[in-house]
Design an enzyme around this catalytic site. Structure first.
Site, PDB file in Angstrom:
ATOM      1  N   LEU A  97      -2.557  23.740   4.152  1.00 22.31           N
ATOM      2  CA  LEU A  97      -3.469  24.112   5.236  1.00 22.31           C
ATOM      3  C   LEU A  97      -2.825  25.148   6.148  1.00 22.31           C
ATOM      4  O   LEU A  97      -1.611  25.122   6.376  1.00 22.31           O
ATOM      5  CB  LEU A  97      -3.839  22.857   6.021  1.00 22.31           C
ATOM      6  N   ASN A 111      -2.254  12.406   6.803  1.00 27.59           N
ATOM      7  CA  ASN A 111      -2.041  12.648   5.377  1.00 27.59           C
ATOM      8  C   ASN A 111      -1.272  11.472   4.790  1.00 27.59           C
ATOM      9  O   ASN A 111      -0.505  10.804   5.490  1.00 27.59           O
ATOM     10  CB  ASN A 111      -1.227  13.937   5.186  1.00 27.59           C
ATOM     11  N   HIS A 113       1.498  10.840   1.746  1.00 28.88           N
ATOM     12  CA  HIS A 113       2.391  11.572   0.848  1.00 28.88           C
ATOM     13  C   HIS A 113       3.140  10.541  -0.006  1.00 28.88           C
ATOM     14  O   HIS A 113       3.665   9.561   0.520  1.00 28.88           O
ATOM     15  CB  HIS A 113       3.372  12.417   1.661  1.00 28.88           C
ATOM     16  N   SER A 140       4.195   7.468   2.422  1.00 23.00           N
ATOM     17  CA  SER A 140       4.230   7.601   3.877  1.00 23.00           C
ATOM     18  C   SER A 140       2.893   8.134   4.364  1.00 23.00           C
ATOM     19  O   SER A 140       2.328   9.050   3.765  1.00 23.00           O
ATOM     20  CB  SER A 140       5.314   8.608   4.296  1.00 23.00           C
ATOM     21  N   THR A 145       1.334  18.261  10.777  1.00 27.03           N
ATOM     22  CA  THR A 145       1.727  19.358  11.666  1.00 27.03           C
ATOM     23  C   THR A 145       1.855  20.611  10.792  1.00 27.03           C
ATOM     24  O   THR A 145       1.674  20.533   9.568  1.00 27.03           O
ATOM     25  CB  THR A 145       3.064  19.046  12.369  1.00 27.03           C
ATOM     26  N   ASP A 149       4.343  18.200   5.167  1.00 26.04           N
ATOM     27  CA  ASP A 149       4.883  16.839   4.963  1.00 26.04           C
ATOM     28  C   ASP A 149       5.973  16.453   5.971  1.00 26.04           C
ATOM     29  O   ASP A 149       6.851  15.635   5.661  1.00 26.04           O
ATOM     30  CB  ASP A 149       5.450  16.678   3.532  1.00 26.04           C
ATOM     31  N   GLN A 177       0.259   0.562  -3.761  1.00 26.13           N
ATOM     32  CA  GLN A 177       0.642   0.294  -2.366  1.00 26.13           C
ATOM     33  C   GLN A 177      -0.004   1.280  -1.393  1.00 26.13           C
ATOM     34  O   GLN A 177      -0.270   0.931  -0.241  1.00 26.13           O
ATOM     35  CB  GLN A 177       2.172   0.321  -2.224  1.00 26.13           C
TER      36      GLN A 177
HETATM   37  C1  GAR Z   1      -1.847  10.078  -4.103  1.00 30.01           C
HETATM   38  O1  GAR Z   1      -0.733   9.539  -4.761  1.00 30.01           O
HETATM   39  C2  GAR Z   1      -1.402  10.823  -2.861  1.00 30.01           C
HETATM   40  O2  GAR Z   1      -0.320  10.226  -2.207  1.00 30.01           O
HETATM   41  C3  GAR Z   1      -1.015  12.148  -3.453  1.00 30.01           C
HETATM   42  O3  GAR Z   1      -1.988  12.414  -4.425  1.00 30.01           O
HETATM   43  C4  GAR Z   1      -2.492  11.191  -4.940  1.00 30.01           C
HETATM   44  C5  GAR Z   1      -3.998  11.205  -4.815  1.00 30.01           C
HETATM   45  O4  GAR Z   1      -4.584  10.111  -5.473  1.00 30.01           O
HETATM   46  N1  GAR Z   1      -0.960  13.163  -2.450  1.00 30.01           N
HETATM   47  C6  GAR Z   1      -0.138  14.200  -2.486  1.00 30.01           C
HETATM   48  O5  GAR Z   1       0.644  14.392  -3.393  1.00 30.01           O
HETATM   49  C7  GAR Z   1      -0.236  15.139  -1.299  1.00 30.01           C
HETATM   50  N2  GAR Z   1       0.816  16.090  -1.325  1.00 30.01           N
HETATM   51  P1  GAR Z   1      -6.110   9.725  -5.208  1.00 30.01           P
HETATM   52  O6  GAR Z   1      -6.944  11.003  -5.338  1.00 30.01           O
HETATM   53  O7  GAR Z   1      -6.443   8.750  -6.277  1.00 30.01           O
HETATM   54  O8  GAR Z   1      -6.205   9.145  -3.821  1.00 30.01           O
END
Ligand code: GAR
Length: 194
Positions: A97, A111, A113, A140, A145, A149, A177
């Site tokens: 973003l 978010n 991560h 997390s 910001t 991340d 989780q």
């Molecule tokens: C999740 O594991 C999330 O933490 C990650 O993408 C996946 C989305 O799964 N996000 C990132 O990597 C952001 N940088 P989902 O579409 O099934 O919620």
């Protein structure tokens, strides 16, 4: 009523977990909040069907239709703001973003991560945790910001890294989780922003 807008790019399992928690825990009466819309930058994001099936408004804004990141983010802000959001939730939204976007939603942009931040910002977090010999991994939830991340951490979930884990087996353990962590962190955010 506080509106939550969720941004996704793919499977949307975190979004689905948030929607489920909002229903089961009656966020509307208890926290005065509801998931008002789910927006994807990809028309084929599986999560869009899930949201529609729950009667939630969905929108698609294809980033490929824009020449610049700024152009896309400006249009995205306009779309999101139609829903008057108290909180914007990134749930597997795989776009970097612009500072302008982040500034516009400062303090109300979260978010998730898939790592124990501040370790492993960016991509391929699970493989990197395995390669580094980590015994624990996790996810997390943090405030967004301008720097990727890096915003203040609101909550984390920890899982073991097991012998023989691949990036996929570890990702699946972490994702389970995430589905507990993200709704909990959002409910906490809502109750501390009455
Ligand atoms: C999740 O594991 C999330 O933490 C990650 O993408 C996946 C989305 O799964 N996000 C990132 O990597 C952001 N940088 P989902 O579409 O099934 O919620």
């Amino acid at each position: 009523m506080k509106n939550i807008v969720i941004l996704i790019s793919g499977g949307g399992s975190n979004m689905a977990a948030i929607v489920r928690a909002a229903q089961q825990q009656n966020w509307d009466t208890g926290l005065g909040a509801r998931v008002a819309a789910v927006i994807s930058n990809k028309a084929d994001a599986k999560g869009l069907e899930l949201a529609r099936a729950q009667g939630i408004a969905t929108e698609v804004l294809d980033h490929k239709q824009f020449d610049s990141r700024e152009g896309f983010d400006t249009a995205l802000v306009a779309l999101i703001d139609q829903y008057d959001p108290a909180l914007v939730v990134l749930a597997g939204f795989m776009r970097i973003l612009t500072p302008g976007f982040v500034e516009h939603y400062a303090g109300r942009l979260l978010n998730i991560h898939p790592s124990l931040l501040p370790a492993f910002t960016g991509l391929h977090t699970h493989q990197r945790a395995i390669d580094a010999g980590c015994k624990f991994a996790g996810a997390s939830v943090h405030q967004v910001t301008a720097e990727l991340d890096v915003g203040p951490i609101l909550d984390q979930a920890v899982v073991p890294v097991l012998p023989g884990d691949t990036a996929d087996t570890l990702a699946a353990r972490v994702l389970t989780q995430e589905h507990v962590l993200y709704p909990r962190a959002i409910a906490q955010w809502l109750s501390s922003h009455p």
